[in-house]
Write an enzyme that holds these catalytic residues in place. Structure first.
Site, PDB file in Angstrom:
ATOM      1  N   GLU A  65       0.872  -1.170   0.000  1.00  0.00           N
ATOM      2  CA  GLU A  65       0.000   0.000   0.000  1.00  0.00           C
ATOM      3  C   GLU A  65       0.910   1.221   0.000  1.00  0.00           C
ATOM      4  O   GLU A  65       1.663   1.430   0.953  1.00  0.00           O
ATOM      5  CB  GLU A  65      -0.915  -0.003   1.225  1.00  0.00           C
ATOM      6  N   GLN A  99      11.526  -2.362   3.789  1.00  0.00           N
ATOM      7  CA  GLN A  99      12.401  -3.347   4.433  1.00  0.00           C
ATOM      8  C   GLN A  99      11.592  -4.285   5.328  1.00  0.00           C
ATOM      9  O   GLN A  99      10.797  -3.832   6.155  1.00  0.00           O
ATOM     10  CB  GLN A  99      13.470  -2.666   5.273  1.00  0.00           C
TER      11      GLN A  99
END
Length: 184
Positions: free
Chosen positions: A133, A152
């Site tokens: 998103e 990450q």
């Protein structure tokens, strides 16, 4: 629960297919970095995007999601409109071990430009492409670069396996491919 390092991530990716394709080093020359880092894995965003639009004056309803509120786009650079949102997917396919939970955070390069990446935790034994998103919080259009780093993933290993995993309860987003829209 403890966070796992680059040696553990590399071993799990190469020996158990936890991340495919897997980049064993941090790639950064001329790109937003991706690959294994000290305590995480920087995943890439693929070329497949779904950009929110208000052409039909739709209401975003997670219980009755109208896919007409999204425009499909495929390409190397996606432009997310001002104060808007896009869904995308990871290049990598993840297979999470039964005793691991992940948390994902956005890359600082994008965050410093007002672009926020949200990803929900990968639960024990979840697998699939990650639906990303991506929010553009600025009043300007924003570029998202496909096949480069976007977020990450941090891997947390529990002291013991859970009684019931995501696979055991047949989670609705198990083995998702491509950009996956909300399901009820």
């Amino acid at each position: 629960m403890s966070i796992q390092n680059d040696r553990w991530i590399t071993k799990m990716a190469l020996e158990h297919g936890m991340i495919t394709p897997f980049e064993h080093r941090q790639v950064r020359d001329g790109v937003i970095s991706y690959g294994v880092s000290s305590y995480g894995y920087d995943m890439r965003v693929a070329t497949e995007f779904r950009i929110f639009t208000n052409v039909l004056n739709s209401v975003v309803d997670p219980k009755e999601f109208d896919s007409n509120s999204l425009v499909s786009f495929e390409g190397d650079v996606c432009i997310v409109p001002p104060n808007s949102f896009a869904l995308a997917r990871s290049v990598e396919y993840f297979r999470i071990p039964r005793d691991v939970l992940t948390i994902t955070v956005g890359k600082s390069t994008y965050a410093r430009c007002g672009i926020i990446t949200n990803v929900t935790p990968f639960e024990p034994e979840w697998e699939g492409h990650v639906t990303l998103e991506i929010s553009n919080t600025t009043p300007l259009p924003a570029r998202i670069y496909a096949n480069e780093g976007i977020a990450q993933v941090l891997f947390f290993r529990g002291e013991e396996e859970p009684e019931i995993s995501y696979a055991d309860r047949k989670g609705k987003y198990q083995k998702q491919l491509g950009v996956t829209l909300p399901r009820l």
